[in-house]
Design an enzyme around this catalytic site. Structure first.
Site, mmCIF file in Angstrom:
data_model
loop_
_atom_site.group_PDB
_atom_site.id
_atom_site.type_symbol
_atom_site.label_atom_id
_atom_site.label_comp_id
_atom_site.label_asym_id
_atom_site.label_seq_id
_atom_site.Cartn_x
_atom_site.Cartn_y
_atom_site.Cartn_z
ATOM 1 N N SER A 175 0.862 -1.189 0.000
ATOM 2 C CA SER A 175 0.000 0.000 0.000
ATOM 3 C C SER A 175 0.892 1.231 0.000
ATOM 4 O O SER A 175 2.105 1.120 0.230
ATOM 5 C CB SER A 175 -0.843 -0.045 1.279
ATOM 6 O OG SER A 175 -1.364 1.221 1.596
ATOM 7 N N TYR A 200 -2.852 -0.931 10.000
ATOM 8 C CA TYR A 200 -2.773 -1.131 8.543
ATOM 9 C C TYR A 200 -1.364 -0.771 8.054
ATOM 10 O O TYR A 200 -0.741 -1.527 7.306
ATOM 11 C CB TYR A 200 -3.837 -0.262 7.861
ATOM 12 C CG TYR A 200 -3.990 -0.497 6.373
ATOM 13 C CD1 TYR A 200 -4.725 -1.573 5.891
ATOM 14 C CD2 TYR A 200 -3.420 0.379 5.449
ATOM 15 C CE1 TYR A 200 -4.881 -1.784 4.529
ATOM 16 C CE2 TYR A 200 -3.572 0.176 4.083
ATOM 17 C CZ TYR A 200 -4.306 -0.906 3.623
ATOM 18 O OH TYR A 200 -4.455 -1.107 2.275
HETATM 19 P P1 NDP Z 1 -11.757 -5.142 -1.281
HETATM 20 O O1 NDP Z 1 -12.379 -4.872 0.049
HETATM 21 O O2 NDP Z 1 -12.536 -4.936 -2.512
HETATM 22 O O3 NDP Z 1 -11.127 -6.610 -1.319
HETATM 23 C C1 NDP Z 1 -10.573 -7.232 -0.215
HETATM 24 C C2 NDP Z 1 -10.609 -8.713 -0.455
HETATM 25 O O4 NDP Z 1 -9.973 -9.393 0.617
HETATM 26 C C3 NDP Z 1 -12.027 -9.239 -0.583
HETATM 27 O O5 NDP Z 1 -12.090 -9.976 -1.777
HETATM 28 C C4 NDP Z 1 -12.191 -10.134 0.638
HETATM 29 O O6 NDP Z 1 -12.963 -11.269 0.265
HETATM 30 C C5 NDP Z 1 -10.762 -10.525 0.946
HETATM 31 N N1 NDP Z 1 -10.528 -10.819 2.376
HETATM 32 C C6 NDP Z 1 -10.605 -9.974 3.426
HETATM 33 N N2 NDP Z 1 -10.335 -10.614 4.556
HETATM 34 C C7 NDP Z 1 -10.091 -11.906 4.230
HETATM 35 C C8 NDP Z 1 -9.755 -13.063 4.978
HETATM 36 N N3 NDP Z 1 -9.633 -13.037 6.311
HETATM 37 N N4 NDP Z 1 -9.559 -14.226 4.303
HETATM 38 C C9 NDP Z 1 -9.696 -14.270 2.959
HETATM 39 N N5 NDP Z 1 -10.006 -13.210 2.198
HETATM 40 C C10 NDP Z 1 -10.213 -12.040 2.830
HETATM 41 O O7 NDP Z 1 -10.460 -4.208 -1.262
HETATM 42 P P2 NDP Z 1 -9.322 -3.872 -2.325
HETATM 43 O O8 NDP Z 1 -9.510 -4.584 -3.587
HETATM 44 O O9 NDP Z 1 -9.202 -2.419 -2.314
HETATM 45 O O10 NDP Z 1 -8.053 -4.449 -1.536
HETATM 46 C C11 NDP Z 1 -7.235 -5.506 -2.006
HETATM 47 C C12 NDP Z 1 -5.849 -5.341 -1.420
HETATM 48 O O11 NDP Z 1 -5.286 -4.114 -1.871
HETATM 49 C C13 NDP Z 1 -5.823 -5.263 0.110
HETATM 50 O O12 NDP Z 1 -4.684 -5.945 0.588
HETATM 51 C C14 NDP Z 1 -5.680 -3.782 0.381
HETATM 52 O O13 NDP Z 1 -5.072 -3.528 1.611
HETATM 53 C C15 NDP Z 1 -4.798 -3.367 -0.782
HETATM 54 N N6 NDP Z 1 -4.837 -1.950 -1.081
HETATM 55 C C16 NDP Z 1 -5.970 -1.332 -1.547
HETATM 56 C C17 NDP Z 1 -5.933 0.009 -1.857
HETATM 57 C C18 NDP Z 1 -7.104 0.748 -2.391
HETATM 58 O O14 NDP Z 1 -7.011 1.977 -2.575
HETATM 59 N N7 NDP Z 1 -8.213 0.109 -2.677
HETATM 60 C C19 NDP Z 1 -4.731 0.826 -1.664
HETATM 61 C C20 NDP Z 1 -3.613 0.070 -1.168
HETATM 62 C C21 NDP Z 1 -3.676 -1.252 -0.904
HETATM 63 P P3 NDP Z 1 -14.073 -11.900 1.268
HETATM 64 O O15 NDP Z 1 -14.915 -10.777 1.740
HETATM 65 O O16 NDP Z 1 -14.760 -12.920 0.449
HETATM 66 O O17 NDP Z 1 -13.289 -12.524 2.353
#
Ligand code: NDP
Length: 254
Positions: free
Chosen positions: A144, A157
């Site tokens: 991130s 985070y």
């Molecule tokens: P979303 O909330 O759209 O996606 C997060 C995903 O993580 C979901 O598909 C969720 O699936 C899965 N998830 C969460 N907890 C668990 C768990 N315990 N076990 C398995 N799966 C899990 O967010 P983003 O697409 O934005 O985020 C994706 C990654 O990118 C993350 O690591 C985030 O920190 C990182 N990121 C995002 C940024 C942004 O601006 N959007 C910026 C920087 C980094 P389910 O609910 O089915 O478990």
């Protein structure tokens, strides 16, 4: 094109059922990789797997909680049993809980660290033997801007995402000998479910993102397809331990 060809490769994308993970999964599937979508919400993962299958690759949806080591080991075992091998792991699952540091409950600190950082290590640890057995692999960890910067509303985070970068370097040095490349991708501000919530919780965020991002826009999940293919393909065989920002210039703006 053959340098980027992923036909015959199997990829697991944690959190591949939406947002950035699905954007990366679409890129890999377009390059020919078979995809395992792994997340907690089974119906959401099934829907993503069905969408990816329409690109002409084999797909599977597997339920996992990446914060639970037994669940992670079962995910890897099921993926190898159903798909036959494992070449690519994208550690993308992540959450955020936004508060000032003094307001966190310790359970909230642990929840963020255990999903974002422990989860990436559990998955990498469980995947490495299968990759080594077939001559190598690719691991992509999602960091991130908080891997680099601080913010008053993201202490656990930032700790987890800073840890992702250092863990990436450590694993890269350890597993280069097994032909496993380990790299990190650091997204800027991307329009997903995660940041929809942030827009509601952080005053002025939308305009600040537009003002601070040289590209003048939020990123989209589609912005991650290309980097996912590059870091999963032969084109990146001598790239390991890197942290690549995909941020429209956010992190280099003075
Ligand atoms: P979303 O909330 O759209 O996606 C997060 C995903 O993580 C979901 O598909 C969720 O699936 C899965 N998830 C969460 N907890 C668990 C768990 N315990 N076990 C398995 N799966 C899990 O967010 P983003 O697409 O934005 O985020 C994706 C990654 O990118 C993350 O690591 C985030 O920190 C990182 N990121 C995002 C940024 C942004 O601006 N959007 C910026 C920087 C980094 P389910 O609910 O089915 O478990």
């Amino acid at each position: 094109m053959s340098m980027f060809d992923l036909k015959g490769c199997v990829a697991i994308v944690t959190g591949g059922n939406g947002g950035i993970g699905l954007g990366m999964a679409r890129g890999l599937a377009t390059a020919g990789a078979d995809i395992v979508v792994a997340g907690r919400q089974a119906a959401k993962s099934e829907a993503a797997a069905a969408e990816l299958a329409r690109l002409g690759v084999r797909t599977a949806a597997i339920e996992v909680n990446v914060a639970d080591e037994a669940s992670v080991r079962s995910m890897i075992d099921q993926a190898v049993a159903r798909m036959g091998r494992l070449d690519i792991l994208i550690n993308n699952a992540g959450i955020n809980i936004r508060k000032r540091p003094e307001e966190y409950k310790m359970s909230e600190w642990r929840e963020v660290l255990s999903i974002n950082l422990d989860g990436a290590f559990y998955c990498s640890h469980a995947a490495q033997p299968a990759m080594k057995a077939t001559g190598g692999g690719k691991i992509i960890n999602i960091g991130s801007m908080m891997s680099i910067f601080g913010a008053p509303f993201a202490t656990p985070y930032a700790a987890s995402k800073g840890g992702i970068v250092q863990m990436t370097k450590a694993l890269a040095t350890a597993w280069a000998v097994d032909n496993i490349q380990v790299n990190a991708v650091l997204p800027g501000w991307i329009d997903t479910e995660l940041t929809q919530k942030a827009r509601e919780q952080v005053d002025g965020l939308h305009n600040n993102v537009l003002r601070r991002t040289p590209a003048g826009r939020w990123g989209e999940p589609t912005d991650f397809a290309g980097i996912a293919v590059f870091l999963s393909s032969k084109a990146s065989d001598f790239v390991t331990g890197a942290a690549v920002a995909v941020d429209g210039g956010f992190s280099i703006q003075g």
